[in-house]
Each structure stands twice: as structure tokens, then as C-alpha cells.
Enzyme design. Sequence first.
Site, PDB file in Angstrom:
ATOM      1  N   MET A 221      20.968 -40.842 -33.060  1.00 21.75           N
ATOM      2  CA  MET A 221      21.065 -39.573 -32.015  1.00 21.75           C
ATOM      3  C   MET A 221      19.779 -39.628 -31.389  1.00 21.75           C
ATOM      4  O   MET A 221      19.394 -38.827 -30.947  1.00 21.75           O
ATOM      5  CB  MET A 221      21.209 -38.545 -32.936  1.00 21.75           C
ATOM      6  CG  MET A 221      22.296 -38.147 -33.881  1.00 21.75           C
ATOM      7  SD  MET A 221      23.616 -37.655 -32.844  1.00 21.75           S
ATOM      8  CE  MET A 221      23.280 -36.024 -32.312  1.00 21.75           C
ATOM      9  N   GLY A 222      19.470 -40.828 -31.093  1.00 26.09           N
ATOM     10  CA  GLY A 222      18.099 -41.105 -30.197  1.00 26.09           C
ATOM     11  C   GLY A 222      16.811 -40.134 -30.527  1.00 26.09           C
ATOM     12  O   GLY A 222      16.416 -40.483 -31.806  1.00 26.09           O
ATOM     13  N   GLY A 225      16.777 -38.670 -34.132  1.00 26.80           N
ATOM     14  CA  GLY A 225      16.673 -39.525 -35.314  1.00 26.80           C
ATOM     15  C   GLY A 225      18.239 -39.970 -35.691  1.00 26.80           C
ATOM     16  O   GLY A 225      18.831 -40.176 -34.957  1.00 26.80           O
ATOM     17  N   GLY A 251      18.591 -49.594 -30.534  1.00 25.08           N
ATOM     18  CA  GLY A 251      19.662 -49.419 -31.457  1.00 25.08           C
ATOM     19  C   GLY A 251      19.986 -50.804 -31.962  1.00 25.08           C
ATOM     20  O   GLY A 251      20.279 -50.820 -33.369  1.00 25.08           O
ATOM     21  N   ASP A 252      19.846 -51.728 -31.441  1.00 22.12           N
ATOM     22  CA  ASP A 252      20.113 -53.328 -31.909  1.00 22.12           C
ATOM     23  C   ASP A 252      18.939 -53.549 -33.036  1.00 22.12           C
ATOM     24  O   ASP A 252      19.166 -53.978 -34.291  1.00 22.12           O
ATOM     25  CB  ASP A 252      20.044 -54.411 -30.882  1.00 22.12           C
ATOM     26  CG  ASP A 252      21.261 -53.936 -29.730  1.00 22.12           C
ATOM     27  OD1 ASP A 252      22.071 -53.402 -30.042  1.00 22.12           O
ATOM     28  OD2 ASP A 252      20.809 -54.434 -28.668  1.00 22.12           O
TER      29      ASP A 252
END
Length: 320
Positions: A221-222, A225, A251-252
Site C-alpha cells: 500500500m505504498g 506499508g 515493489g520488486d
Amino acid sequence: MITVAGFNTAIDRLIHIDTLTPGDVHRVREEKVYPGGKGVHVAQTIAALGEKVQLIGLVDATHRDFIARRMRERGVAFQGVMVGSELRQCFALKEKSGRMTEILGQGPQLSEAEGEALLAAFRQSVENSELVILSGSLPRGLPDTTYAELVDYVNSRGKRCLVDASGAALRHAIDAKPYLVKPNRDEVSDLVGNPVIDMQAAEAAAIALRERGIAMPVVTMGELGAVAAGDAGVWHAQLSPEHVRNAVGSGDCFLAGTAVALQRHMSLAQALRMAVACGVANAQSEETGFAESSVVESLLPTVHVQRIRPALGAQVGSSQ
């Protein structure tokens, strides 16, 4: 060994400009070029954290040596499948204010023979792997059901499969019940059919995915968290970076940290802590999609992790 299927290899260009104004001519202040694509980001971060990793992806004649050299330097065993047309180009335009704009190319249209060669390389690589990751978009020419078919293949070999995809490819993959899926805020909103805008909604989405047979669903959720669900309950982890230099690929790196934790048989809480530290480590560096081990180690103690729902009970195929 961890295998990463990062089929849709790219060339990433990080371009620094003053201010992006649509319709205007812009002069580049600085440009850096890296091998890219989500699979590359995942694999090189796994290697940086000290785990053996192999990457399956596309290469073209122009960039074959460039990609192979960088992966070799990063400790990634790279198996490139040659295609006749150029790899996709991905542009990240960074303004002085720090605002980032991404432009993602389509990439080559695979022939039937090229697609078969790519999938054959993947199937062969699974045999010597304990953990398998399907990461990123599918090259044009492969059907949306490709990841679902590969999840079935990995499951049939008794290996755990982690999927980070979007759209139809992700929806089909979920039906095949991989061990883990990692949708972000936008992707999970698409999956559940409603906007997921807060942690309560993210928790509900993670539980819904687990009820569909996913042993360890993770929702990122950026700045809010991430939440992860497993036998040990639902956990939330968060760490706000002190400064953000380039969040593209975070995200990776998050997924890479998760995979390393699973490979080391860490608990769900420990895995989420490792994942968040890797994502933030990337955001604080200039390079796209790479987390340095020393930075991750320094961040681990600062990640706030808490259980927000008690044990959910064991599921078939789950080891959390």
C-alpha cells in the site's frame, strides 16, 4: 536456488530533467541506462542479499552482452532467450522536484518458436529450484493464461510459486493457486472490484485472497506499508523512508526480500520485515530496482511490524 521468470526484459533509462511540461522540448541533464524489467530487479536484489538465483528472460542482439555482463557482475545466473526484434524500452523521467513519470514500452511480439523456447527454458530451470517467482508483464505473443499454466507446472513439482503480475495474467494465476501473490493498491482494487484505500480494506483483501487458496497473500500500500496473511494471522509492516530518491522498482525489491525470507524459512512477521526494508532501501537509492544488503541490514531494526489479526489456521500447501 531461486528461479525468477522475468520474461519481459527491458532497458531502463533514468532521465533527469528540470520540469516535465507536456508539449515542450526538454533537455536531459543526466541519463543512466540499466538492464531492467521486474524480473531483473527481483533477481539482482536476491543475489545482493546472498541467495543463489537464476533469471530467465529475453535478450536481443543489441543488448545481449550488456545484460549478461551486468547480471554476471550482480551475481545472477542469467539465461537469455534470443528474440529477433528489440527489447522494450522503459523511461523514468525524474524532475528536480523529485516527481517521477514512467513510460513503459510494449516490447517484442514473440513468434511461436520464441515463446516455446522461453517456456522450455523456464520449465528446465524449475527442476533445480526450491522457490520460483513469476514477475512482471508477459511478452506479447504469450496468452494471459501463461502464468496460470506455469503455476500449475511449479505446483506439480512440489515447489512454491510466487506471482507478481497484474490484470488478466494475475487473475488467471490466482485461479491456479500459487503460494504467494503480491498485488499493489491498484492491482488489488481491480481484483476485488472496489477501491482499496486504507489498511482495513487491504486486510480484508488479503483475507479474501487467502480464502481463494493463496497460502500467503501480500498487499502493498505504498506509504501505508504492507499486509500479509498466513497461518500466523495477518501482519502489518511499515517504514517511511527518510528521503526518496527513486521509488521505481521498490515493489520488486519488496518481493525479493520476501523470497529470501521464505528461502531461509523465516516467520511471516520476519518475512514482512525483510520485504519492507528492501523496498525502502531501493527508494532511498538512485538506481532503479536494486537494494544493497548493507542498507537493508541497517533498516531492518527500524521496520514497525505488528499482528493485526490472530492465527487464521493452516491451509493446504501452507508452511507459515
